[in-house]
Design an enzyme around this catalytic site. Structure first.
Site, PDB file in Angstrom:
ATOM      1  N   ASP A 104      10.651  -5.805  -4.825  1.00  8.40           N
ATOM      2  CA  ASP A 104       9.553  -6.624  -4.060  1.00  8.40           C
ATOM      3  C   ASP A 104       9.737  -8.243  -4.412  1.00  8.40           C
ATOM      4  O   ASP A 104       9.615  -8.525  -5.561  1.00  8.40           O
ATOM      5  CB  ASP A 104       8.168  -6.089  -4.360  1.00  8.40           C
ATOM      6  CG  ASP A 104       7.311  -6.754  -3.234  1.00  8.40           C
ATOM      7  OD1 ASP A 104       7.174  -7.945  -3.134  1.00  8.40           O
ATOM      8  OD2 ASP A 104       6.590  -5.858  -2.600  1.00  8.40           O
ATOM      9  N   GLY A 108       1.568   3.376  19.508  1.00 13.64           N
ATOM     10  CA  GLY A 108       2.545   4.171  19.876  1.00 13.64           C
ATOM     11  C   GLY A 108       2.596   5.712  19.609  1.00 13.64           C
ATOM     12  O   GLY A 108       3.485   6.399  19.854  1.00 13.64           O
ATOM     13  N   ARG A 149      -9.724   0.278  15.590  1.00 12.32           N
ATOM     14  CA  ARG A 149      -9.842  -0.403  14.261  1.00 12.32           C
ATOM     15  C   ARG A 149     -11.380  -0.602  13.751  1.00 12.32           C
ATOM     16  O   ARG A 149     -12.124  -0.998  14.461  1.00 12.32           O
ATOM     17  CB  ARG A 149      -9.132  -1.538  13.728  1.00 12.32           C
ATOM     18  CG  ARG A 149      -7.470  -1.219  14.104  1.00 12.32           C
ATOM     19  CD  ARG A 149      -6.857  -0.104  13.143  1.00 12.32           C
ATOM     20  NE  ARG A 149      -5.550  -0.069  13.264  1.00 12.32           N
ATOM     21  CZ  ARG A 149      -4.571  -0.752  12.751  1.00 12.32           C
ATOM     22  NH1 ARG A 149      -4.974  -1.664  11.627  1.00 12.32           N
ATOM     23  NH2 ARG A 149      -3.507  -0.327  12.821  1.00 12.32           N
ATOM     24  N   ARG A 197       0.828  -1.268  -0.022  1.00 13.60           N
ATOM     25  CA  ARG A 197       0.038   0.006  -0.067  1.00 13.60           C
ATOM     26  C   ARG A 197       0.951   1.465   0.034  1.00 13.60           C
ATOM     27  O   ARG A 197       0.707   2.355  -0.754  1.00 13.60           O
ATOM     28  CB  ARG A 197      -0.940  -0.048   1.255  1.00 13.60           C
ATOM     29  CG  ARG A 197      -1.798  -1.006   1.317  1.00 13.60           C
ATOM     30  CD  ARG A 197      -2.991  -1.003   0.168  1.00 13.60           C
ATOM     31  NE  ARG A 197      -3.537  -0.023  -0.139  1.00 13.60           N
ATOM     32  CZ  ARG A 197      -3.982   0.493  -1.200  1.00 13.60           C
ATOM     33  NH1 ARG A 197      -3.673  -0.175  -2.120  1.00 13.60           N
ATOM     34  NH2 ARG A 197      -4.609   1.758  -1.307  1.00 13.60           N
ATOM     35  N   ILE A 198       1.958   1.280   0.930  1.00 12.42           N
ATOM     36  CA  ILE A 198       2.535   2.744   0.904  1.00 12.42           C
ATOM     37  C   ILE A 198       3.492   2.701  -0.170  1.00 12.42           C
ATOM     38  O   ILE A 198       3.778   3.862  -0.753  1.00 12.42           O
ATOM     39  CB  ILE A 198       3.142   2.653   2.504  1.00 12.42           C
ATOM     40  CG1 ILE A 198       2.180   2.710   3.685  1.00 12.42           C
ATOM     41  CG2 ILE A 198       4.204   3.994   2.416  1.00 12.42           C
ATOM     42  CD1 ILE A 198       1.306   3.795   3.630  1.00 12.42           C
ATOM     43  N   SER A 212       4.885   7.429  12.048  1.00 11.77           N
ATOM     44  CA  SER A 212       3.572   6.580  11.568  1.00 11.77           C
ATOM     45  C   SER A 212       2.406   7.659  10.998  1.00 11.77           C
ATOM     46  O   SER A 212       2.665   9.014  11.127  1.00 11.77           O
ATOM     47  CB  SER A 212       2.892   6.117  13.076  1.00 11.77           C
ATOM     48  OG  SER A 212       2.027   6.668  13.654  1.00 11.77           O
ATOM     49  N   CYS A 213       1.562   7.164  10.435  1.00  5.96           N
ATOM     50  CA  CYS A 213       0.563   8.246   9.804  1.00  5.96           C
ATOM     51  C   CYS A 213      -0.245   8.769  10.879  1.00  5.96           C
ATOM     52  O   CYS A 213      -0.560  10.095  10.670  1.00  5.96           O
ATOM     53  CB  CYS A 213      -0.440   7.248   9.104  1.00  5.96           C
ATOM     54  SG  CYS A 213      -1.231   5.784   9.776  1.00  5.96           S
ATOM     55  N   THR A 214      -0.428   8.177  12.119  1.00  6.27           N
ATOM     56  CA  THR A 214      -1.086   8.757  13.172  1.00  6.27           C
ATOM     57  C   THR A 214      -0.297   9.897  13.816  1.00  6.27           C
ATOM     58  O   THR A 214      -0.909  10.861  14.182  1.00  6.27           O
ATOM     59  CB  THR A 214      -1.741   7.805  14.163  1.00  6.27           C
ATOM     60  OG1 THR A 214      -2.325   6.783  13.480  1.00  6.27           O
ATOM     61  CG2 THR A 214      -2.334   8.387  15.191  1.00  6.27           C
ATOM     62  N   LYS A 238      15.013 -11.130  -1.566  1.00  7.23           N
ATOM     63  CA  LYS A 238      14.291 -10.937  -0.428  1.00  7.23           C
ATOM     64  C   LYS A 238      15.429 -10.308   0.796  1.00  7.23           C
ATOM     65  O   LYS A 238      15.012  -9.995   1.657  1.00  7.23           O
ATOM     66  CB  LYS A 238      14.218 -12.625  -0.066  1.00  7.23           C
ATOM     67  CG  LYS A 238      12.966 -13.133  -0.610  1.00  7.23           C
ATOM     68  CD  LYS A 238      12.484 -14.406  -0.194  1.00  7.23           C
ATOM     69  CE  LYS A 238      11.182 -15.016  -0.325  1.00  7.23           C
ATOM     70  NZ  LYS A 238      10.776 -16.372  -0.141  1.00  7.23           N
TER      71      LYS A 238
END
Length: 341
Positions: free
Chosen positions: A35, A218, A240, A13-14, A157-159, A85
């Site tokens: 990836d 956190g 969530r 996603r990111i 983090s996004c938050t 990997k």
């Protein structure tokens, strides 16, 4: 000055949205993606079609082991694709990638992320909180970046990116004695579609589409790392909820200096139109979560939803696209640290 050259490790996603943000901002040049679990033709498909943010508006194709991504009026990105990997095996240097976005969620410590430097990267930006790498939130403490010593950094983090700009403005103007944060958070890839096993955190394994799930975060404590004056003054938790994207922070705080809601709105609006423009936004509209899908801001203050009990006790509400707002800040952080090279 030439654009910073970027590699992306982990095309989830990111990773994919960092590439979208890079194309739209046109401020960095993505030259490599790694990836191990996604073939190049599958990368084309995943990048082109997105259930949350819609189809990519430009073109994406592959030629040999290169992805070619273009959008009208923007620079083309010719991207070497690797499937390693082991991060130490990725030839970032050969691809010309100076800045690596570590977005697998796996290599989040200095020791683990250091493997990218062995492959020729000059700097690593971890797109997650890190236990030991210095954390930077654009608009809050990014200017504390030290080019000589900070080779592996975290974009938090996004938050934390939503909460920190809001907390900064409130603390700078009124002082925060203490505060509690709740984030009502959209589902993420680590959750389960139906009930399943989940290590020690049993609740996290319950079906994401059918539950409101209390969870730890956190993010509030991390604000104390990026704003040292708030260290030990904030903590928080998460719920969530079954939405695919967009989350909302509720910061309940005791203020040192008394303030009316109008006072608070005024200073946040001024910051959103001034020093924090592009990071913090302000709205008085009757908005709901889907109104912020693909919003590029870290934090959008909701004046109409915020309340006060008395001039020293307030509850402030701020929205964020936890995927795309955050991905835009990753690109902004790279653009900033490149100016210090």
């Amino acid at each position: 000055m030439s654009k910073p050259t970027v590699g992306i490790n982990g095309f989830g996603r990111i990773g994919r949205l960092v590439l979208r943000a890079a194309v739209e901002k046109d401020s960095v040049n993505v030259v490599a993606v790694n990836d191990p679990f996604i073939s190049i033709d599958y990368m084309v498909y995943l990048f082109q079609y997105d259930s949350t943010h819609g189809r990519f508006k430009g073109t994406v194709k592959h030629e040999g082991d290169y992805l070619i991504v273009a959008n009208e009026g923007k620079s083309q990105h010719k991207i070497k694709v690797y499937n390693s990997k082991d991060p130490a095996e990725i030839q970032w240097g050969a691809a010309g990638a100076d800045y690596v976005v570590e977005s697998t969620g796996v290599f989040t410590t200095i020791e683990k992320a250091n493997a990218h430097l062995k492959g020729g990267a000059k700097k690593v930006i971890i797109s997650a909180p890190s236990a030991d790498a210095p954390m930077f939130v654009v608009g809050v403490n990014h200017e504390k970046y030290d080019h000589a010593n900070d080779h592996i950094i975290s974009n938090a983090s996004c938050t934390t990116n939503c909460l920190a700009p809001l907390a900064k403005v409130i603390n700078d103007n009124f002082g925060i004695i203490e505060g509690l944060m709740t984030t009502v958070h959209a589902v993420t890839a680590t959750q389960k579609t139906v009930d399943g096993p989940s290590g020690k955190l049993w609740r996290d394994g319950r079906g994401a589409g059918q539950n409101i799930i209390p969870a730890s975060t956190g993010a509030a404590k991390a604000v104390g790392k990026v704003i040292p004056e708030l260290n030990g003054k904030l903590t928080g938790m998460a719920f969530r909820v079954p939405t695919p994207d967009v989350s909302v922070v509720d910061l309940t705080a005791r203020l040192e200096k008394p303030a009316s809601l109008d006072d608070i709105k005024r200073v946040i609006k001024a910051a959103a139109e001034g020093p924090l423009k592009g990071v913090l936004a302000y709205t008085e509209d009757q908005v709901v979560s889907t109104d912020f899908v693909s919003d590029t801001h870290s934090s959008i203050f909701d004046a109409g939803a915020s309340i006060i009990l008395n001039p020293n006790f307030v509850k402030l509400i701020s929205w964020y696209d936890n995927e795309f707002g955050y991905s835009n800040r990753v690109v902004d952080l790279i653009s900033y640290i490149a100016t210090k090279a």
